[in-house]
Design an enzyme around this catalytic site. Structure first.
Site, PDB file in Angstrom:
ATOM      1  N   ASP A 143      -0.268   7.538  -7.487  1.00 51.84           N
ATOM      2  CA  ASP A 143      -1.648   7.103  -7.260  1.00 51.84           C
ATOM      3  C   ASP A 143      -2.570   8.275  -6.916  1.00 51.84           C
ATOM      4  O   ASP A 143      -2.116   9.364  -6.545  1.00 51.84           O
ATOM      5  CB  ASP A 143      -1.691   6.106  -6.102  1.00 51.84           C
ATOM      6  N   HIS A 295       2.103   9.308  -4.278  1.00 53.87           N
ATOM      7  CA  HIS A 295       0.731   9.792  -4.452  1.00 53.87           C
ATOM      8  C   HIS A 295       0.757  11.240  -4.923  1.00 53.87           C
ATOM      9  O   HIS A 295       1.766  11.928  -4.777  1.00 53.87           O
ATOM     10  CB  HIS A 295      -0.049   9.682  -3.134  1.00 53.87           C
TER      11      HIS A 295
END
Length: 337
Positions: A143, A295
């Site tokens: 992400d 992430h």
């Protein structure tokens, strides 16, 4: 006729009868002997014919060929008394021409996961039930890109011969178009993560209108860069608890698919501590199909090689999201998404 003459005549008749009986007895013995000879000959010919059939001879062949059965390894040969017909010479020749398969030569290429993975499948074949071992598959997802770590993550994936699924923020695309295009060209999927990643704007405004608008706007931007239109989204901070049933209906009506995750690496919480990220994943991974949330962070880049090594050791294969193989991964368990 005198008494003596009658006696002589009777003796002559008796002698004639005895001679006739002897001839009959000899004839019977001859017939018995002939019958025995014929019976023996018949048995010999039957045995000869059976022997020819057993060894695969046929009338069209000029010479007999002896076939010696071969058995692999130390296993005992099957009993010849079982209800199995012996091979004819033609069948033996056909069997000889069949390719021999070695267990070590089996195709080990892993197939893509099914559209809706299920654990512990059972498949019936005739009267026999075979239990199939479910394929273990990992989806690595990243992400909050694109950014300075996008290329590094793609490089690590390439070195390991695997792909990832990226959920990118629309407002960060400008200046990172090349990284997005490179990631897509290397077989990774580029998904949507909203334009702003702003919780107040996305969830605390009136209804789902702002949420849907941001994802449609980003969809157009990514389409221009990659040449494909992405429909898979990830709601910032996850779909729970902000997205209610009406919100889900609006997302489905807009034709988006939405993924949350099954494993949260919590990598954002461990700056400078890649080993903690690996430990977190080890603690949570146990399903046959896992979607891991990560992430685009420095500590994630450091941990990624170790994560991949561990998952491979655990027997997992790696997959990338494909629209034609979509299956739901959302906290609401909504099959539409």
């Amino acid at each position: 006729m005198s008494y003596i003459q009658r006696m002589e005549e009777e003796q002559q008749l008796q002698q004639t009868k005895r001679n006739r009986d002897k001839r009959s007895s000899r004839r019977m013995k001859s017939m018995v002997i002939i019958a025995l000879v014929l019976s023996s000959a018949s048995l010999v010919m039957s045995a000869f014919a059976a022997n020819n059939i057993w060894h695969g001879n046929s009338a069209s062949h000029g010479s007999a060929v002896a076939v010696t059965p071969k058995f692999a390894g130390s296993a005992e040969p099957e009993s010849l008394t079982e209800d199995k017909a012996p091979l004819t010479s033609t069948e033996s020749a056909e069997a000889k021409d069949q390719p021999q398969v070695n267990a070590n030569d089996a195709d080990t290429t892993q197939s893509p996961p099914p559209a809706n993975p299920k654990e512990g499948k059972e498949e019936k074949t005739g009267a026999k039930t075979e239990k199939k071992t479910a394929q273990k598959v990992i989806y690595l997802t990243f992400d909050d890109g694109p950014g300075k770590y996008t290329d590094q993550i793609v490089s690590i994936l390439n070195k390991n011969g695997i792909h990832g699924t990226f959920f990118m923020i629309g407002n960060q695309v400008s200046g990172n178009e090349k990284a997005i295009k490179t990631a897509a060209e290397n077989g990774n999927y580029i998904g949507l993560h909203s334009m702003t990643h702003d919780k107040k704007k996305l969830y605390r405004s009136s209804g789902s209108a702002r949420f849907i608008k941001e994802f449609k706007q980003e969809q157009e931007i990514i389409q221009k860069i990659t040449g494909t239109t992405p429909w898979l989204i990830r709601a910032p901070y996850g779909s729970k608890p902000e997205i209610n049933n009406k919100f889900l209906n609006d997302i489905a009506a807009a034709k988006f698919k939405m993924w949350d995750w099954t494993v949260d690496s919590k990598d954002w919480n461990y700056p400078g501590k890649p080993e903690r990220i690996i430990q977190e994943i080890k603690r949570q991974v146990h399903r046959d199909t896992e979607v891991i949330l990560m992430h685009e962070k420095s500590q994630t880049v450091q941990a990624l090689p170790g994560i991949i090594k561990y998952l491979k050791k655990k027997g997992y294969s790696f997959a990338v999201y494909k629209p034609d193989q979509h299956f739901p991964v959302n906290f609401a368990k909504d099959e539409r998404l």
